[in-house]
Scaffold this active site. Structure first.
Site, short mmCIF file in Angstrom:
data_model
loop_
_atom_site.label_atom_id
_atom_site.label_comp_id
_atom_site.label_asym_id
_atom_site.label_seq_id
_atom_site.Cartn_x
_atom_site.Cartn_y
_atom_site.Cartn_z
N GLU A 122 -26.95 2.96 -11.03
CA GLU A 122 -25.73 3.87 -10.82
C GLU A 122 -26.16 5.16 -9.97
O GLU A 122 -25.14 5.76 -9.40
CB GLU A 122 -25.37 4.56 -12.28
CG GLU A 122 -26.30 5.27 -13.03
CD GLU A 122 -25.95 5.69 -14.42
OE1 GLU A 122 -25.54 4.73 -15.17
OE2 GLU A 122 -26.11 6.88 -14.75
N TYR A 147 -28.80 12.06 -24.61
CA TYR A 147 -27.72 11.57 -23.93
C TYR A 147 -26.84 10.63 -24.51
O TYR A 147 -27.52 9.96 -25.21
CB TYR A 147 -28.40 10.96 -22.48
CG TYR A 147 -27.53 10.01 -21.81
CD1 TYR A 147 -26.51 10.36 -20.94
CD2 TYR A 147 -27.57 8.55 -21.95
CE1 TYR A 147 -25.64 9.46 -20.46
CE2 TYR A 147 -26.75 7.70 -21.65
CZ TYR A 147 -25.82 8.34 -20.83
OH TYR A 147 -24.86 7.26 -20.35
N HIS A 184 -31.44 5.97 -19.32
CA HIS A 184 -31.10 7.37 -18.53
C HIS A 184 -32.42 7.69 -17.80
O HIS A 184 -32.58 9.19 -17.77
CB HIS A 184 -30.67 8.25 -19.22
CG HIS A 184 -29.13 8.80 -18.63
ND1 HIS A 184 -28.86 9.99 -18.20
CD2 HIS A 184 -28.08 8.05 -18.43
CE1 HIS A 184 -27.84 10.13 -17.47
NE2 HIS A 184 -27.23 9.02 -17.48
N ASP A 234 -29.01 2.23 -22.66
CA ASP A 234 -29.30 3.09 -21.31
C ASP A 234 -30.52 3.89 -21.66
O ASP A 234 -30.39 4.92 -22.47
CB ASP A 234 -27.92 3.85 -21.12
CG ASP A 234 -28.15 4.63 -19.63
OD1 ASP A 234 -29.28 4.40 -19.03
OD2 ASP A 234 -26.90 4.72 -19.30
N GLU A 290 -31.11 -0.57 -19.28
CA GLU A 290 -30.63 0.18 -18.09
C GLU A 290 -31.33 1.40 -17.89
O GLU A 290 -31.64 2.19 -18.72
CB GLU A 290 -28.97 0.52 -18.46
CG GLU A 290 -28.64 1.60 -17.08
CD GLU A 290 -27.27 1.86 -17.50
OE1 GLU A 290 -26.29 1.29 -18.71
OE2 GLU A 290 -26.70 2.75 -16.77
N ARG A 327 -26.32 -1.90 -10.94
CA ARG A 327 -25.38 -0.73 -11.55
C ARG A 327 -24.34 -0.09 -10.69
O ARG A 327 -23.78 0.78 -11.09
CB ARG A 327 -26.25 0.23 -12.34
CG ARG A 327 -26.92 -0.58 -13.63
CD ARG A 327 -25.66 -0.72 -14.72
NE ARG A 327 -25.26 0.54 -15.24
CZ ARG A 327 -24.13 0.96 -15.61
NH1 ARG A 327 -23.10 0.02 -15.64
NH2 ARG A 327 -23.86 1.97 -16.11
N TRP A 376 -32.95 13.53 -16.44
CA TRP A 376 -31.92 13.57 -17.21
C TRP A 376 -31.30 12.44 -17.06
O TRP A 376 -30.95 11.96 -16.14
CB TRP A 376 -30.93 14.71 -17.07
CG TRP A 376 -29.69 14.60 -18.15
CD1 TRP A 376 -29.90 14.93 -19.40
CD2 TRP A 376 -28.51 14.15 -18.11
NE1 TRP A 376 -28.76 14.73 -20.22
CE2 TRP A 376 -28.07 14.00 -19.12
CE3 TRP A 376 -27.79 13.74 -16.84
CZ2 TRP A 376 -26.56 13.73 -19.59
CZ3 TRP A 376 -26.59 13.10 -17.07
CH2 TRP A 376 -25.70 13.25 -18.50
N ARG A 399 -22.42 -1.03 -25.72
CA ARG A 399 -23.68 -0.07 -25.48
C ARG A 399 -24.10 0.73 -26.80
O ARG A 399 -23.04 1.27 -27.28
CB ARG A 399 -23.46 0.70 -24.12
CG ARG A 399 -24.65 1.44 -23.81
CD ARG A 399 -24.52 2.34 -22.76
NE ARG A 399 -23.98 3.63 -23.06
CZ ARG A 399 -24.09 4.93 -22.54
NH1 ARG A 399 -24.53 4.68 -20.87
NH2 ARG A 399 -23.86 6.00 -22.76
N GLU A 436 -18.58 -1.95 -17.06
CA GLU A 436 -18.66 -1.00 -18.07
C GLU A 436 -17.28 -0.29 -17.97
O GLU A 436 -16.61 -0.23 -16.83
CB GLU A 436 -19.48 0.18 -17.53
CG GLU A 436 -19.76 1.31 -18.45
CD GLU A 436 -20.87 2.38 -18.09
OE1 GLU A 436 -21.19 2.24 -16.71
OE2 GLU A 436 -21.53 3.08 -18.86
O1 EZ4 Z 1 -24.60 9.65 -16.90
O2 EZ4 Z 1 -21.68 8.72 -15.21
O3 EZ4 Z 1 -24.52 4.53 -17.81
N1 EZ4 Z 1 -23.31 5.52 -17.62
C1 EZ4 Z 1 -24.30 6.64 -17.25
C2 EZ4 Z 1 -23.35 7.76 -17.27
C3 EZ4 Z 1 -23.94 8.88 -16.45
C4 EZ4 Z 1 -22.78 9.46 -15.62
C5 EZ4 Z 1 -23.15 10.65 -14.60
O4 EZ4 Z 1 -22.08 10.98 -13.83
O5 EZ4 Z 1 -25.42 6.77 -17.34
O6 EZ4 Z 1 -23.17 8.24 -18.41
CO CO Z 2 -26.01 4.74 -17.20
#
Ligand code: EZ4
Ligand code: CO
Length: 412
Positions: free
Chosen positions: A272, A159, A222, A220, A246, A293, A412, A147, A349
């Protein structure tokens, strides 16, 4: 075989973990992970106050019935706290059943469908050079899929990058934000989507030039983009052949992915923060994603996530289970047994826990040449060392959050 004892154990070796330990009247024990990053004690209370008293005396073999009882009798269904609590009970019961059978858990789930699980790790860096070093480090550790998260010019922290060095692991500062920051208030980060959208394709171009076209690369988002921004990003990343993009948009709005899909062939992964099959109903049926996920830990355990993945398999959608360090080794082992058994495994992952965590959770899963395997011990193959766990009391910790330059709170 009746459940005789249920303990909720909180420990904070490198970060906070919540573990449920069930003991049967014939002395078998089972573990379940109930860790919900930054909201750990809510699950502790849910389990201790409302679930543990119901478990004592139940037949430990009745996994499906116990799942349905906990889910339906609460009346208040779904949600991350509820589903993490149910997951912990579910996984602990599977651990017990597999120990009673004298088999590794994956055998009870249908046996191995493959020899090992392809896993991806997290490379990142503020600059491309730092990022390249991180990719190389991961390749040296054996990772065959990586990643990529990069700093964005003009943004102080972002992030996936250890900008303010929040966590010093055993091997120095780690390039990740997985350990919620220990402290009494969430740390604030900054964000600007236009800068991000301009920068990310240049990073992937540089990575492809440096490392070639073979290496599977993931990214990701996010949850930070609007649907049309996500569509733009997916399109601009197409030349770099991502394994997946992602969480391109916030998870609450499944319809958003329809628009993204209309514009890009970049594979999409999401889920996730999902916790039930209902969160996936539309996006699987309409084939709006390529990878699921969800973690076993946050989606009602093996019993429930298996149903999601079986549904997904009709549409050639594969697993891509969440595996950050905030999933405990118990949760990781559960994911590995499930991933080894199902036909539509995609990728796992894998962030690798620190040494302290590994002393608290004694594991028999293996990591070899980029592949994970749950091992062949009866049950999950993870045991909790309670003396070690007792050395690390809970510490208050929050995930960060972010604001735009005008002060607006952003996703976030
Ligand atoms: O932000 O697990 O793909 N992984 C992620 C992680 C999440 C954290 C949140 O608890 O996006 O980094
Ligand atoms: Co993620």
């Amino acid at each position: 075989m009746k459940i005789d004892k249920a303990e909720v154990i909180v420990t904070s070796p490198d970060r906070n973990f919540v573990t449920l330990k069930l003991t049967t009247d014939d002395g078998l024990t089972g573990l379940g992970d109930a860790t919900l990053n930054g909201r750990e004690l809510a699950v502790v209370a849910y389990l201790t106050e409302h679930v543990v008293p119901l478990l004592i005396g139940l037949d430990a073999h009745r996994i499906e019935d116990t799942w349905q009882f906990l889910y339906r009798s609460a009346y208040w269904r779904r949600g991350p706290v509820t589903m993490a609590a149910i997951a912990a009970v579910d996984v602990a019961l599977w651990d017990i059943k597999a120990k009673a059978a004298g088999m590794p858990l994956y055998q009870l789930l249908g046996g191995a469908s493959r020899t090992g699980l392809l896993a991806y790790g997290h490379a990142s860096g503020k600059s491309n050079n730092e990022l390249f070093d991180s990719v190389r480090e991961h390749q040296e550790k054996g990772f065959q899929a990586i990643r990529i998260q990069a700093g964005v010019p003009g943004l102080k922290s972002i992030y996936g990058i250890a900008s303010n060095a929040t966590f010093k692991g055993n091997d120095g500062v780690r390039y990740d934000h997985e350990p919620a920051q220990r402290g009494a208030y969430p740390a604030e980060e900054d964000w600007d989507t236009r800068s991000y959208l301009r920068h990310v394709p240049t990073v992937f171009e540089a990575v492809r030039n440096e490392f070639g076209s073979e290496l599977p690369l993931l990214h990701d988002g996010h949850h930070r983009m609007t649907p049309i921004q996500a569509a733009q990003l997916g399109k601009s990343l197409e030349p770099f052949d991502l394994f997946w993009l992602e969480d391109c948009t916030p998870a609450e709005n499944p319809e958003a992915l329809r628009l993204v899909r209309q514009h890009t062939t970049t594979p999409l992964a999401i889920g996730e923060v999902f916790n039930s099959i209902w969160d996936y109903q539309q996006i699987i049926r309409e084939q709006l994603i390529d990878y699921v996920r969800s973690a076993v830990t946050h989606t009602g355990g093996i019993t429930h996530l298996k149903k999601v993945l079986e549904y997904a398999s009709q549409y050639q959608i594969k697993s891509g289970m969440h595996g950050p360090t905030d999933i405990s080794p118990v949760g990781m082992a559960a994911a590995m047994h499930l991933g080894l058994a199902i036909h539509n495994f995609g990728i796992q992952e894998y962030m690798q826990h620190g040494e302290k965590t590994n002393r608290v959770f004694e594991q028999s899963y293996t990591w070899d040449n980029g592949m994970l395997h749950p091992g062949d011990q009866p049950g999950l193959g993870v045991e909790l060392n309670q003396d070690e766990a007792g050395k690390y009391p809970y510490e208050k910790a929050y995930l960060p959050y972010n604001r735009l330059s005008d002060g607006t709170v952003h996703d976030w």
